[in-house]
Write an enzyme that holds these catalytic residues in place. Sequence first.
Site, PDB file in Angstrom:
ATOM      1  N   TYR A  97       4.995   3.475 -13.844  1.00 20.93           N
ATOM      2  CA  TYR A  97       3.835   3.831 -13.276  1.00 20.93           C
ATOM      3  C   TYR A  97       3.150   2.606 -13.027  1.00 20.93           C
ATOM      4  CZ  TYR A  97      -0.963   5.903 -13.449  1.00 20.93           C
ATOM      5  OH  TYR A  97      -2.306   6.256 -13.058  1.00 20.93           O
ATOM      6  N   LYS A 128       2.275   1.098  -9.294  1.00 19.45           N
ATOM      7  CA  LYS A 128       0.779   0.905  -8.991  1.00 19.45           C
ATOM      8  C   LYS A 128       0.535  -0.567  -8.490  1.00 19.45           C
ATOM      9  CE  LYS A 128      -1.084   5.048  -9.283  1.00 19.45           C
ATOM     10  NZ  LYS A 128      -2.040   5.856  -8.403  1.00 19.45           N
TER      11      LYS A 128
HETATM   12  N1  LIG Z   1      -7.430  10.617 -13.903  1.00 22.60           N
HETATM   13  C1  LIG Z   1      -7.518   9.294 -14.434  1.00 22.60           C
HETATM   14  O1  LIG Z   1      -8.181   9.240 -15.366  1.00 22.60           O
HETATM   15  C2  LIG Z   1      -6.816   8.307 -13.526  1.00 22.60           C
HETATM   16  C3  LIG Z   1      -6.931   7.099 -13.823  1.00 22.60           C
HETATM   17  C4  LIG Z   1      -6.297   6.048 -13.189  1.00 22.60           C
HETATM   18  C5  LIG Z   1      -5.788   6.252 -11.946  1.00 22.60           C
HETATM   19  N2  LIG Z   1      -5.764   7.628 -11.584  1.00 22.60           N
HETATM   20  C6  LIG Z   1      -4.981   7.827 -10.500  1.00 22.60           C
HETATM   21  O2  LIG Z   1      -5.789   8.711  -9.373  1.00 22.60           O
HETATM   22  C7  LIG Z   1      -5.128   9.551  -8.724  1.00 22.60           C
HETATM   23  C8  LIG Z   1      -5.195  11.146  -9.105  1.00 22.60           C
HETATM   24  O3  LIG Z   1      -4.986  11.199 -10.463  1.00 22.60           O
HETATM   25  P1  LIG Z   1      -5.510  12.720 -11.129  1.00 22.60           P
HETATM   26  O4  LIG Z   1      -5.925  12.413 -12.392  1.00 22.60           O
HETATM   27  O5  LIG Z   1      -6.040  13.682 -10.268  1.00 22.60           O
HETATM   28  O6  LIG Z   1      -3.799  13.148 -11.347  1.00 22.60           O
HETATM   29  P2  LIG Z   1      -3.201  14.595 -11.054  1.00 22.60           P
HETATM   30  O7  LIG Z   1      -1.793  14.727 -11.664  1.00 22.60           O
HETATM   31  O8  LIG Z   1      -4.256  15.872 -11.458  1.00 22.60           O
HETATM   32  O9  LIG Z   1      -3.082  14.505  -9.292  1.00 22.60           O
HETATM   33  C9  LIG Z   1      -2.171  13.961  -8.612  1.00 22.60           C
HETATM   34  C10 LIG Z   1      -1.853  14.765  -7.475  1.00 22.60           C
HETATM   35  O10 LIG Z   1      -0.660  13.994  -6.676  1.00 22.60           O
HETATM   36  C11 LIG Z   1       0.349  15.287  -6.254  1.00 22.60           C
HETATM   37  N3  LIG Z   1       1.381  14.470  -6.271  1.00 22.60           N
HETATM   38  C12 LIG Z   1       2.152  13.658  -7.162  1.00 22.60           C
HETATM   39  N4  LIG Z   1       3.405  13.236  -6.268  1.00 22.60           N
HETATM   40  C13 LIG Z   1       3.316  13.598  -5.222  1.00 22.60           C
HETATM   41  C14 LIG Z   1       4.225  13.090  -4.104  1.00 22.60           C
HETATM   42  N5  LIG Z   1       5.317  12.612  -4.168  1.00 22.60           N
HETATM   43  N6  LIG Z   1       3.814  13.618  -2.902  1.00 22.60           N
HETATM   44  C15 LIG Z   1       2.447  14.585  -2.735  1.00 22.60           C
HETATM   45  N7  LIG Z   1       1.860  14.691  -3.725  1.00 22.60           N
HETATM   46  C16 LIG Z   1       1.955  14.210  -4.933  1.00 22.60           C
HETATM   47  C17 LIG Z   1       0.330  16.112  -7.723  1.00 22.60           C
HETATM   48  O11 LIG Z   1       0.880  17.176  -7.221  1.00 22.60           O
HETATM   49  C18 LIG Z   1      -1.169  16.194  -7.910  1.00 22.60           C
HETATM   50  O12 LIG Z   1      -1.962  17.153  -7.282  1.00 22.60           O
HETATM   51  C19 LIG Z   1      -3.434   9.158  -9.207  1.00 22.60           C
HETATM   52  O13 LIG Z   1      -3.065   8.400  -8.045  1.00 22.60           O
HETATM   53  C20 LIG Z   1      -3.833   8.321 -10.668  1.00 22.60           C
HETATM   54  O14 LIG Z   1      -2.651   7.470 -10.824  1.00 22.60           O
HETATM   55  C21 LIG Z   1      -6.357   8.593 -12.146  1.00 22.60           C
END
Ligand SMILES: NC(=O)c1ccc[n+]([C@@H]2O[C@H](COP(=O)([O-])OP(=O)(O)OC[C@H]3O[C@@H](n4cnc5c(N)ncnc54)[C@H](O)[C@@H]3O)[C@@H](O)[C@H]2O)c1
Length: 224
Positions: A144, A148
Amino acid sequence: MNKILITGGAGFLGSHLTERLLKEDNDVLMVDNYFTGSKANLEHLLPNPRLELMRHDVTFPLYVETNQIYNLACPASPVHYQYDPVQTTKTSVHGAINMLGLAKRTRARILQASTSEVYGDPEVHPQPEDYWGKVNPIGIRSCYDEGKRCAETLFFDYYRQHKLDIKVVRIFNTYGPRMHPNDGRVVSNFIVQALQGKDITIYGDGQQTRSFCYVDDLIDAMVR
Ligand SMILES: NC(=O)c1ccc[n+]([C@@H]2O[C@H](COP(=O)([O-])OP(=O)(O)OC[C@H]3O[C@@H](n4cnc5c(N)ncnc54)[C@H](O)[C@@H]3O)[C@@H](O)[C@H]2O)c1
């Protein structure tokens, strides 16, 4: 009119972003492989004719027309991203390459959902943006963190080399409706344990610090 592509739009943050962009009368193409996301997160938006859903894995190229891309596809919590670590790295790196290639062809503005994890296990608190982090390249979180980081590298090289209009946001722990109840993170753990009348688990000596962000504030920042 904006034709906006959101990858990972069926997830926690993506569903809020989709909702916000539809509210502002944009056309939204939502792309997701439903690994951690679900159509149920978008159910209330399905009647909107401006929303289109596509099942697609971002590690494969995508050929669509768009003028803005929000690249959110990637599992975000350790339980999910460690389930298939090779796919996690591919999602960040191949996903970024594919979306940047699409942005280059369409000249779309593109935003990357990066993370506070690019700082790894930081020695500086809180982390200023000019801090480069302390990251283990071979640990179980590396798929991860390093994925990133490489995605950020690609975004800035496309900016320098191809003059793409890029945005990179480093998201810290975000919470709110539709977050995964069992993702093992502190806010969801506390809420679920409280709702079940269980003791709240405090790890270590309880002196850890985190930066928290409410989902509406994050989405507002991303759109701006
Ligand atoms: N929620 C947080 O606090 C947080 C913190 C830092 C970064 N992020 C980043 O924000 C983004 C969204 O996070 P989230 O919390 O909504 O997570 P989440 O797991 O709810 O959403 C991620 C989405 O990406 C989809 N996905 C995963 N791999 C895929 C692929 N190969 N092709 C197409 N779709 C794919 C999943 O099915 C899901 O719908 C991510 O990139 C995550 O790294 C989130």
